[in-house]
Enzyme design. Structure first.
Site, PDB file in Angstrom:
ATOM      1  N   VAL A 245       0.834  -1.208   0.000  1.00 40.23           N
ATOM      2  CA  VAL A 245       0.000   0.000   0.000  1.00 40.23           C
ATOM      3  C   VAL A 245       0.872   1.263   0.000  1.00 40.23           C
ATOM      4  CG1 VAL A 245      -1.662   1.337   1.376  1.00 40.23           C
ATOM      5  CG2 VAL A 245      -1.907  -1.144   1.180  1.00 40.23           C
TER       6      VAL A 245
ATOM      7  N   GLU B 130      -7.797   2.675   1.717  1.00 39.06           N
ATOM      8  CA  GLU B 130      -7.410   2.359   0.334  1.00 39.06           C
ATOM      9  C   GLU B 130      -8.246   1.193  -0.172  1.00 39.06           C
ATOM     10  OE1 GLU B 130      -5.707  -0.471  -0.647  1.00 39.06           O
ATOM     11  OE2 GLU B 130      -5.416  -1.372   1.329  1.00 39.06           O
TER      12      GLU B 130
ATOM     13  N   LEU C  41      -7.138  -0.536  -3.058  1.00 37.83           N
ATOM     14  CA  LEU C  41      -6.276  -1.105  -4.099  1.00 37.83           C
ATOM     15  C   LEU C  41      -6.341  -2.620  -4.089  1.00 37.83           C
ATOM     16  CD1 LEU C  41      -2.996   0.887  -3.285  1.00 37.83           C
ATOM     17  CD2 LEU C  41      -4.801   1.558  -4.882  1.00 37.83           C
TER      18      LEU C  41
ATOM     19  N   PHE D  69     -16.878 -10.310  -9.469  1.00 37.42           N
ATOM     20  CA  PHE D  69     -16.725 -10.891  -8.131  1.00 37.42           C
ATOM     21  C   PHE D  69     -17.779 -11.935  -7.798  1.00 37.42           C
ATOM     22  CE2 PHE D  69     -13.881 -10.059  -4.606  1.00 37.42           C
ATOM     23  CZ  PHE D  69     -12.861  -9.421  -5.296  1.00 37.42           C
ATOM     24  N   LEU D  70     -18.060 -12.779  -8.771  1.00 41.43           N
ATOM     25  CA  LEU D  70     -19.032 -13.853  -8.533  1.00 41.43           C
ATOM     26  C   LEU D  70     -18.407 -15.228  -8.747  1.00 41.43           C
ATOM     27  CD1 LEU D  70     -22.300 -12.606 -10.320  1.00 41.43           C
ATOM     28  CD2 LEU D  70     -21.793 -12.579  -7.888  1.00 41.43           C
TER      29      LEU D  70
ATOM     30  N   CYS E 225      -6.233  -9.294   3.227  1.00 41.75           N
ATOM     31  CA  CYS E 225      -7.217  -8.287   3.645  1.00 41.75           C
ATOM     32  C   CYS E 225      -8.580  -8.834   4.017  1.00 41.75           C
ATOM     33  CB  CYS E 225      -7.367  -7.259   2.535  1.00 41.75           C
ATOM     34  SG  CYS E 225      -5.817  -6.495   2.145  1.00 41.75           S
TER      35      CYS E 225
HETATM   36  C1  UGA Z   1      -9.110  -6.596  -1.697  1.00 45.46           C
HETATM   37  C2  UGA Z   1     -10.134  -5.593  -2.256  1.00 45.46           C
HETATM   38  O1  UGA Z   1     -10.600  -6.027  -3.542  1.00 45.46           O
HETATM   39  C3  UGA Z   1      -9.510  -4.206  -2.365  1.00 45.46           C
HETATM   40  O2  UGA Z   1     -10.505  -3.268  -2.787  1.00 45.46           O
HETATM   41  C4  UGA Z   1      -8.959  -3.793  -0.989  1.00 45.46           C
HETATM   42  O3  UGA Z   1      -8.289  -2.552  -1.054  1.00 45.46           O
HETATM   43  C5  UGA Z   1      -7.957  -4.833  -0.509  1.00 45.46           C
HETATM   44  O4  UGA Z   1      -8.598  -6.129  -0.442  1.00 45.46           O
HETATM   45  C6  UGA Z   1      -7.478  -4.394   0.851  1.00 45.46           C
HETATM   46  O5  UGA Z   1      -8.275  -4.354   1.786  1.00 45.46           O
HETATM   47  O6  UGA Z   1      -6.321  -3.997   0.985  1.00 45.46           O
HETATM   48  P1  UGA Z   1      -7.030  -7.942  -2.745  1.00 45.46           P
HETATM   49  O7  UGA Z   1      -7.162  -8.769  -1.497  1.00 45.46           O
HETATM   50  O8  UGA Z   1      -5.711  -7.383  -3.117  1.00 45.46           O
HETATM   51  O9  UGA Z   1      -8.045  -6.691  -2.648  1.00 45.46           O
HETATM   52  O10 UGA Z   1      -7.485  -8.823  -4.003  1.00 45.46           O
HETATM   53  P2  UGA Z   1      -8.851  -9.145  -4.767  1.00 45.46           P
HETATM   54  O11 UGA Z   1      -8.632  -8.908  -6.207  1.00 45.46           O
HETATM   55  O12 UGA Z   1     -10.000  -8.498  -4.115  1.00 45.46           O
HETATM   56  O13 UGA Z   1      -8.966 -10.753  -4.578  1.00 45.46           O
HETATM   57  C7  UGA Z   1      -9.206 -11.370  -3.315  1.00 45.46           C
HETATM   58  C8  UGA Z   1      -9.456 -12.864  -3.508  1.00 45.46           C
HETATM   59  O14 UGA Z   1     -10.741 -13.094  -4.061  1.00 45.46           O
HETATM   60  C9  UGA Z   1      -8.464 -13.583  -4.405  1.00 45.46           C
HETATM   61  O15 UGA Z   1      -8.083 -14.805  -3.809  1.00 45.46           O
HETATM   62  C10 UGA Z   1      -9.264 -13.845  -5.677  1.00 45.46           C
HETATM   63  O16 UGA Z   1      -8.831 -14.974  -6.387  1.00 45.46           O
HETATM   64  C11 UGA Z   1     -10.643 -14.069  -5.096  1.00 45.46           C
HETATM   65  N1  UGA Z   1     -11.738 -13.867  -6.062  1.00 45.46           N
HETATM   66  C12 UGA Z   1     -11.922 -12.676  -6.675  1.00 45.46           C
HETATM   67  C13 UGA Z   1     -12.604 -14.921  -6.314  1.00 45.46           C
HETATM   68  O17 UGA Z   1     -12.464 -16.030  -5.751  1.00 45.46           O
HETATM   69  N2  UGA Z   1     -13.636 -14.754  -7.194  1.00 45.46           N
HETATM   70  C14 UGA Z   1     -13.838 -13.562  -7.825  1.00 45.46           C
HETATM   71  O18 UGA Z   1     -14.827 -13.471  -8.606  1.00 45.46           O
HETATM   72  C15 UGA Z   1     -12.959 -12.498  -7.560  1.00 45.46           C
END
Ligand code: UGA
Length: 433
Positions: free
Chosen positions: A11, A141, A143, A239-240, A250
């Site tokens: 971050v 944030e 991100l 996100f589904l 996070c």
């Molecule tokens: C998440 C949030 O999306 C950010 O907005 C936030 O800033 C961040 O946490 C934080 O709090 O710092 P991040 O953990 O980096 O971000 O990654 P994501 O892209 O959200 O993915 C999280 C998990 O969900 C991954 O394991 C991904 O594979 C999974 N995922 C995502 C699914 O299983 N299915 C989906 O449809 C999307």
């Protein structure tokens, strides 16, 4: 305006480079000597696409510097140090508090902006102690690791929690070059918004995973269900995607912290903890699925693609892939693994019969192949060739992201989460559109 960023991790470094990119004079402070050395040498000690180039650009312009020491200079301090999850779900605020102590020692009198995610209930104590020294602002944030630079430049919103109009004006000046709506609110609302966003996203994933488990039982196909649910504009299609659990540092931390916050007020949340309980269970269900197909793991050789929690990162924190590997190792399986970026971090987490290889093809031959992270390069089109190096013709997809039709065309069977394993009706729809 001179800006100081405490913490140069995922971050903080984006914040520091971003502020320098907007033309501010920035200094990034970290307690990790190796990290500071590497940043001074223009190298990022982790993987984040696009950030390295930007870092070098702002260093060349002389806008950014890094240091272990700090003499109190600067008008605005961004606090970007980790708030780790403790066993009881509470947040460990030691890193934040030690930055605050440093601010006091250096008689800092400017604005202190919290990027680190802090439970609203902890703010009282912090403010009580430091209120007469400086004003604390909350600027959560949003991100995503792997897309952090893109998210920094084009955020969907900027949230600013303040106690005074002056602080709000100053924060608006800092973000003047970003085209995004700015939501000004109280510090509590800003912090709760951050927890709410992560909890909502995690809940969405857990609900889809729950439905995927039911799909498995009744022989429905979660990818068809996902298309139908996602085409409802009120719900939206991102996100589904179900999988063997979501990961990252996070979601689990923030969801559980929100639960703890509520309980401090004697409110017992009904929906929050199950989001994480189900997520943990997804790993076991996935491993069970593999066992159902292959039988006992003792002495079985698995090839594994993907160890990070998400594609485009080297971060393995709370990665379902790591948990799946550990589970298989405990059951006597033997692993040969590949990840484009995460191997070094994964080596610290995984011990046992495990070999890390440099090329994805080198995990083969094996008895079976598991694909556990959605790196685009894993969605290959030479499944026939791959099948020739597999004893059992199963491809296990822990992220439900591979092209099943191509896998089938290559003569292999596909196993995901909530995906019908019976013969698929060909109705002429493309499966992954
Ligand atoms: C998440 C949030 O999306 C950010 O907005 C936030 O800033 C961040 O946490 C934080 O709090 O710092 P991040 O953990 O980096 O971000 O990654 P994501 O892209 O959200 O993915 C999280 C998990 O969900 C991954 O394991 C991904 O594979 C999974 N995922 C995502 C699914 O299983 N299915 C989906 O449809 C999307």
């Amino acid at each position: 305006m001179k800006i100081v960023v405490f913490g140069t991790g995922y971050v903080g470094l984006v914040q520091a480079v971003g502020m320098a990119h907007f033309g501010f004079e920035v200094i990034g402070i970290d307690i990790d000597e190796e990290k500071v050395k590497s940043l001074k040498k223009r190298e990022i000690p982790f993987y984040e696409p696009g950030l390295g180039e930007k870092l070098r650009e702002v260093l060349d312009l002389g806008k950014l510097n890094f240091s272990l020491d700090w003499n109190g200079e600067g008008e605005v301090v961004f606090v970007c140090v980790p708030t780790l999850r403790m066993k009881n779900g509470e947040c460990d605020l030691r890193a934040v508090k030690s930055v605050f102590e440093r601010l006091v020692e250096n008689d800092f009198r400017g604005l202190v902006v919290l990027k680190s995610t802090i439970p609203p209930t902890e703010m009282d104590e912090l403010e009580e102690k430091f209120r007469d020294k400086f004003e604390i602002v909350s600027n959560p944030e949003f991100l995503r690791e792997g897309k952090a630079w893109e998210d920094f430049l084009k955020p969907e919103r900027i949230v600013i929690g303040v106690r005074s109009a002056e602080a709000f004006e100053k924060m608006k000046r800092i973000y003047a070059k970003v085209e995004a709506p700015i939501f000004g609110m109280s510090v509590e609302s800003a912090q709760l918004s951050k927890y709410a966003s992560n909890t909502m996203l995690a809940a969405r994933l857990s609900i889809m995973n729950e439905i995927a488990n039911i799909a498995d039982l009744i022989g429905a196909d979660i990818q068809d269900v996902e298309k139908v649910v996602g085409s409802d504009r009120r719900i939206g299609s991102s996100f589904l995607r179900s999988g063997a659990g979501f990961g990252g540092s996070c979601f689990p931390k923030d969801v559980l912290a929100l639960d703890v916050v509520a309980r401090k007020f004697d409110y017992e949340p009904k929906l929050i903890a199950p989001i994480i309980d189900l997520n943990e269970e997804m790993v076991d269900r996935f491993v069970k699925k593999i066992e159902n197909k292959l039988g006992d793991f003792e002495g079985v050789n698995f090839g594994v693609w993907g160890l990070t929690f998400n594609a485009n990162t080297d971060d393995v924190r709370e990665s379902p892939a790591i948990k799946i590997c550990r589970n298989i190792l405990e059951k006597g399986g033997i692993l040969k693994v590949f990840d484009p970026r995460g191997a070094e971090n994964a080596k610290k987490e995984l011990k046992g019969e495990i070999e890390f290889v440099e090329n994805m093809e080198d995990v083969l031959p094996a008895e079976s192949l598991l694909v556990l992270t959605e790196w685009p390069e894993f969605d290959v089109d030479n499944w026939k060739e791959i099948g020739e190096k597999l004893k059992y013709k199963w491809i296990f997809d822990g992220k439900n992201f591979l092209n099943r039709d191509r896998i089938g065309e290559g003569g292999l069977d596909y196993c995901g989460i909530g995906i019908c394993e019976m013969d698929v009706l060909d109705l002429g729809n493309s499966r992954l559109d």
